[in-house]
Design a protein around this motif. Structure first.
Motif, PDB file in Angstrom:
ATOM      1  N   PRO A  36      -5.444  -2.512  -0.956  1.00 25.54           N
ATOM      2  CA  PRO A  36      -4.446  -1.641  -1.584  1.00 25.54           C
ATOM      3  C   PRO A  36      -4.122  -2.059  -3.014  1.00 25.54           C
ATOM      4  N   ARG A  37      -4.031  -3.352  -3.268  1.00 28.47           N
ATOM      5  CA  ARG A  37      -3.704  -3.819  -4.612  1.00 28.47           C
ATOM      6  C   ARG A  37      -4.815  -3.451  -5.606  1.00 28.47           C
ATOM      7  N   VAL A  94       4.956   0.985   0.589  1.00 30.41           N
ATOM      8  CA  VAL A  94       3.859   1.943   0.748  1.00 30.41           C
ATOM      9  C   VAL A  94       3.364   1.926   2.189  1.00 30.41           C
ATOM     10  N   ALA A  95       3.198   0.740   2.741  1.00 23.80           N
ATOM     11  CA  ALA A  95       2.743   0.629   4.134  1.00 23.80           C
ATOM     12  C   ALA A  95       3.725   1.296   5.082  1.00 23.80           C
ATOM     13  N   ARG A  96       5.025   1.091   4.842  1.00 23.94           N
ATOM     14  CA  ARG A  96       6.030   1.691   5.727  1.00 23.94           C
ATOM     15  C   ARG A  96       5.992   3.214   5.638  1.00 23.94           C
ATOM     16  N   ARG A  97       5.951   3.748   4.414  1.00 27.31           N
ATOM     17  CA  ARG A  97       5.977   5.200   4.243  1.00 27.31           C
ATOM     18  C   ARG A  97       4.718   5.873   4.784  1.00 27.31           C
ATOM     19  N   PHE A 128       1.919   2.546   8.434  1.00 27.82           N
ATOM     20  CA  PHE A 128       1.135   1.415   8.914  1.00 27.82           C
ATOM     21  C   PHE A 128       1.991   0.318   9.533  1.00 27.82           C
ATOM     22  N   GLY A 129       3.267   0.300   9.201  1.00 31.71           N
ATOM     23  CA  GLY A 129       4.137  -0.694   9.796  1.00 31.71           C
ATOM     24  C   GLY A 129       4.187  -1.994   9.037  1.00 31.71           C
ATOM     25  N   SER A 130       3.058  -2.447   8.529  1.00 31.74           N
ATOM     26  CA  SER A 130       3.032  -3.698   7.781  1.00 31.74           C
ATOM     27  C   SER A 130       1.949  -3.640   6.721  1.00 31.74           C
ATOM     28  N   GLU A 131       2.129  -4.448   5.690  1.00 26.15           N
ATOM     29  CA  GLU A 131       1.130  -4.507   4.617  1.00 26.15           C
ATOM     30  C   GLU A 131      -0.195  -5.048   5.146  1.00 26.15           C
ATOM     31  N   ALA A 136      -1.386   6.680   1.866  1.00 22.81           N
ATOM     32  CA  ALA A 136      -1.203   5.438   1.115  1.00 22.81           C
ATOM     33  C   ALA A 136      -1.902   5.502  -0.240  1.00 22.81           C
ATOM     34  N   GLN A 137      -3.074   6.122  -0.283  1.00 21.64           N
ATOM     35  CA  GLN A 137      -3.761   6.284  -1.572  1.00 21.64           C
ATOM     36  C   GLN A 137      -2.893   7.066  -2.553  1.00 21.64           C
ATOM     37  N   ARG A 138      -2.311   8.160  -2.090  1.00 20.78           N
ATOM     38  CA  ARG A 138      -1.468   8.958  -2.975  1.00 20.78           C
ATOM     39  C   ARG A 138      -0.264   8.166  -3.464  1.00 20.78           C
ATOM     40  N   LEU A 139       0.355   7.411  -2.562  1.00 24.22           N
ATOM     41  CA  LEU A 139       1.520   6.614  -2.953  1.00 24.22           C
ATOM     42  C   LEU A 139       1.144   5.525  -3.952  1.00 24.22           C
ATOM     43  N   LEU A 140       0.000   4.914  -3.756  1.00 25.87           N
ATOM     44  CA  LEU A 140      -0.441   3.864  -4.673  1.00 25.87           C
ATOM     45  C   LEU A 140      -0.754   4.428  -6.053  1.00 25.87           C
TER      46      LEU A 140
END
Length: 354
Positions: free
Chosen positions: A336-337, A312-315, A318-321, A298-302
């Motif tokens: 994350p934001r 991002v959560a799905r990829r 995590f399933g959900s934000e 998730a860090q890399r995607l963000l």
């Protein structure tokens, strides 16, 4: 000057051409040097912060070796020597965006120069992050910076630290620990983990990953991973291959749901046997390992993409934000934001990602 029709002549303001705009000051890293410091820890700090990797997208650093007597070589074990290049007063020019590092020491009971301890206290009082590697925790404890705080050191010295400094809340198993701006790490390789984590905290996962690749080391080991693995070598090559294949599969399919039972089935083991072999091999549980990998993804995607947070959560799996936000809070102490706002590269522009 007289106003005409209520107006004054407009005087254009001077502008600075973009090419002449001063660049931000590099993060300053102060490595404290005194008799008895370990050559390995000095080398780790130098490898992480002392090389110019700006062509690969890593920010510039200014690493200085500070001592009571700068320019006087200090002997290190193994026939090596270290020549400091700044006095201890250099720490007084640091800001809370900089960092002070204490390398490990050969003898936890050896004397530490009082001026070194005073410099540490001043830096901490000024809000500058302070970190120690391995037995460097004993130096922080002598300075009083670990009183009432959680701390870690090499597992072989954990009881000694607790006995010598009862006000310190010694954590026996973690790789590294942070408590209100003071960082400590376990022995040897855990110092690498802490240094990379400090880069990741200040400059993002991409910068830390680029340095880790150059060092040919793992970019991310969770702080809570055990520092001492009872059975570091798998009992059979077949088990090692099966677990390696399972980890590789999980990393390639992080967006899919995984449980201990499904991972064990892929390895051809019972869930109980799989969990036991996994922890003996990696020092952590399958689910905890999976969560840390998802946080890193998730860090890399963000940093690299403009995907909305639910995507991002799905990829990352995590399933959900909401779930992703909970794990970011527990692992990174941020959202994350906020992480994206701090470390995002323009889409497709990160030189590290290429």
């Amino acid at each position: 000057m007289t106003a005409i029709d209520g107006l004054l002549p407009t005087v254009p303001l001077p502008t600075v051409p973009p090419s002449q705009t001063p660049a931000p000051r590099p993060q300053r890293i102060a490595l404290l040097c005194f008799p008895g410091v370990r050559a390995f820890d000095v080398s780790v700090v130098t490898e992480v912060w002392g090389n110019d990797r700006t062509p690969r997208g890593v920010p510039p650093f200014e690493l200085r070796r500070t001592a009571t007597d700068p320019y006087t070589p200090l002997p290190l074990r193994g026939g090596l020597s270290l020549t400091p290049d700044r006095p201890l007063d250099w720490l007084d020019d640091l800001t809370p965006t900089d960092l002070v590092l204490v390398p490990g020491i050969e003898d936890p009971d050896a004397d530490v120069p009082p001026r070194v301890l005073d410099a540490l206290r001043r830096a901490h009082t000024a809000g500058i992050p302070v970190a120690s590697l391995c037995a460097g925790a004993f130096v922080l404890a002598r300075a009083g910076l670990l009183d009432g705080r959680r701390a870690v050191t090499h597992w072989h010295l954990a009881d000694t630290l607790a006995d010598r400094h009862p006000a310190v809340r010694v954590q026996p198993d973690a790789l590294f620990v942070e408590d209100t701006g003071v960082w400590t790490s376990a022995g040897t390789a855990a110092g690498i983990d802490l240094c990379l984590h400090l880069v990741r905290t200040a400059h993002g996962a991409e910068a830390a990953a680029a340095i880790a690749r150059a060092m040919v080391t793992a970019p991310f080991r969770a702080a809570t991973q055990a520092q001492f693995i009872e059975h570091p070598t798998p009992r059979a090559d077949r088990d090692a291959d099966a677990l390696a294949d399972v980890r590789a599969y999980a990393l390639a399919h992080l967006d899919e749901p995984h449980t201990v039972a499904t991972l064990a089935a892929r390895a051809g083991m019972s869930p109980r046997s799989f969990a036991r072999h996994f922890q003996a091999t990696t020092g952590t549980t399958p689910l905890h390992w999976l969560i840390t990998q998802r946080v890193a993804a998730a860090q890399r995607l963000l940093e690299r993409t403009d995907h909305p947070l639910p995507e991002v959560a799905r990829r990352a799996g995590f399933g959900s934000e909401v779930t992703m936000r909970q794990h970011f809070a527990s692992h990174l102490a941020t959202s994350p934001r906020d992480y994206r706002n701090a470390f995002r590269h323009p889409a497709g522009s990160s030189p590290i990602a290429r």
